[in-house]
Design a protein around this motif. Sequence first.
Motif, PDB file in Angstrom:
ATOM      1  N   THR A  73       0.627  -1.277   0.050  1.00 11.28           N
ATOM      2  CA  THR A  73       0.065  -0.022  -0.042  1.00 11.28           C
ATOM      3  C   THR A  73       0.962   1.191   0.066  1.00 11.28           C
ATOM      4  OG1 THR A  73      -1.789  -1.090   1.399  1.00 11.28           O
ATOM      5  CG2 THR A  73      -1.638   1.188   1.223  1.00 11.28           C
ATOM      6  N   SER A  76       2.675   1.958  -3.315  1.00 11.19           N
ATOM      7  CA  SER A  76       1.926   1.969  -4.454  1.00 11.19           C
ATOM      8  C   SER A  76       2.275   3.242  -5.368  1.00 11.19           C
ATOM      9  CB  SER A  76       0.521   2.237  -4.227  1.00 11.19           C
ATOM     10  OG  SER A  76       0.018   3.180  -3.453  1.00 11.19           O
ATOM     11  N   ARG A  77       1.727   3.402  -6.507  1.00  4.19           N
ATOM     12  CA  ARG A  77       2.052   4.382  -7.253  1.00  4.19           C
ATOM     13  C   ARG A  77       1.375   5.799  -6.851  1.00  4.19           C
ATOM     14  NH1 ARG A  77      -0.339   3.412 -12.823  1.00  4.19           N
ATOM     15  NH2 ARG A  77      -0.319   1.419 -12.098  1.00  4.19           N
ATOM     16  N   GLU A  78       0.378   5.637  -6.172  1.00  2.00           N
ATOM     17  CA  GLU A  78      -0.450   6.738  -5.631  1.00  2.00           C
ATOM     18  C   GLU A  78       0.351   7.389  -4.593  1.00  2.00           C
ATOM     19  OE1 GLU A  78      -2.107   3.974  -5.907  1.00  2.00           O
ATOM     20  OE2 GLU A  78      -3.534   4.221  -7.417  1.00  2.00           O
ATOM     21  N   SER A  95      -6.011   3.883  -1.851  1.00  2.00           N
ATOM     22  CA  SER A  95      -5.631   3.053  -2.817  1.00  2.00           C
ATOM     23  C   SER A  95      -6.425   1.647  -2.774  1.00  2.00           C
ATOM     24  CB  SER A  95      -4.302   2.783  -3.061  1.00  2.00           C
ATOM     25  OG  SER A  95      -3.683   2.126  -1.963  1.00  2.00           O
ATOM     26  N   ASN A  96      -6.446   0.881  -3.852  1.00  2.00           N
ATOM     27  CA  ASN A  96      -7.065  -0.573  -3.831  1.00  2.00           C
ATOM     28  C   ASN A  96      -6.359  -1.466  -2.848  1.00  2.00           C
ATOM     29  OD1 ASN A  96      -9.024   0.219  -5.840  1.00  2.00           O
ATOM     30  ND2 ASN A  96      -7.759  -0.487  -7.578  1.00  2.00           N
ATOM     31  N   GLN A  97      -4.836  -0.904  -2.713  1.00  2.00           N
ATOM     32  CA  GLN A  97      -4.358  -2.027  -1.794  1.00  2.00           C
ATOM     33  C   GLN A  97      -4.755  -1.882  -0.556  1.00  2.00           C
ATOM     34  OE1 GLN A  97      -3.031  -0.245  -4.018  1.00  2.00           O
ATOM     35  NE2 GLN A  97      -1.396  -1.514  -5.375  1.00  2.00           N
TER      36      GLN A  97
END
Length: 124
Positions: A73, A76-78, A95-97
């Motif tokens: 998480t 992540s890119r975000e 984020s989705n994670q």
Amino acid sequence: DKCLSWLKNRCPSRGTRAQQGAAMAIKVVAHASAIRDSLVSSFFAFLHSGRSGYVLLCGFMLMVMAGVMMVATFDSREARAAPPGWEQFVAATGSNQWVSCSFLLSAAAIVLSINYLPRLEGEG
């Protein structure tokens, strides 16, 4: 205990440092064996208490997977695109994670808590 009484008979109270060290080592070994026996008896009491060991293992594995997902998480890119600090935390939790991590954590909490709930009276 036999070794300790033998040592007391062989070594006067004002013995050499080596004799006093040997007496201390025997006491340490006696305490270590008592602790080991206590841990082993507690482990066997847990196994025979009706709680499921594999359910406990499953709960811990869910927690480990949630930890791995938590690392993913914040990597992540975000999260990497946001500046460090509060903004990065907000980006990571959006984020989705983070959703997967929260599901894994809640599943681990449920599995571990159900394993330790008291058994129903009618259960065999």
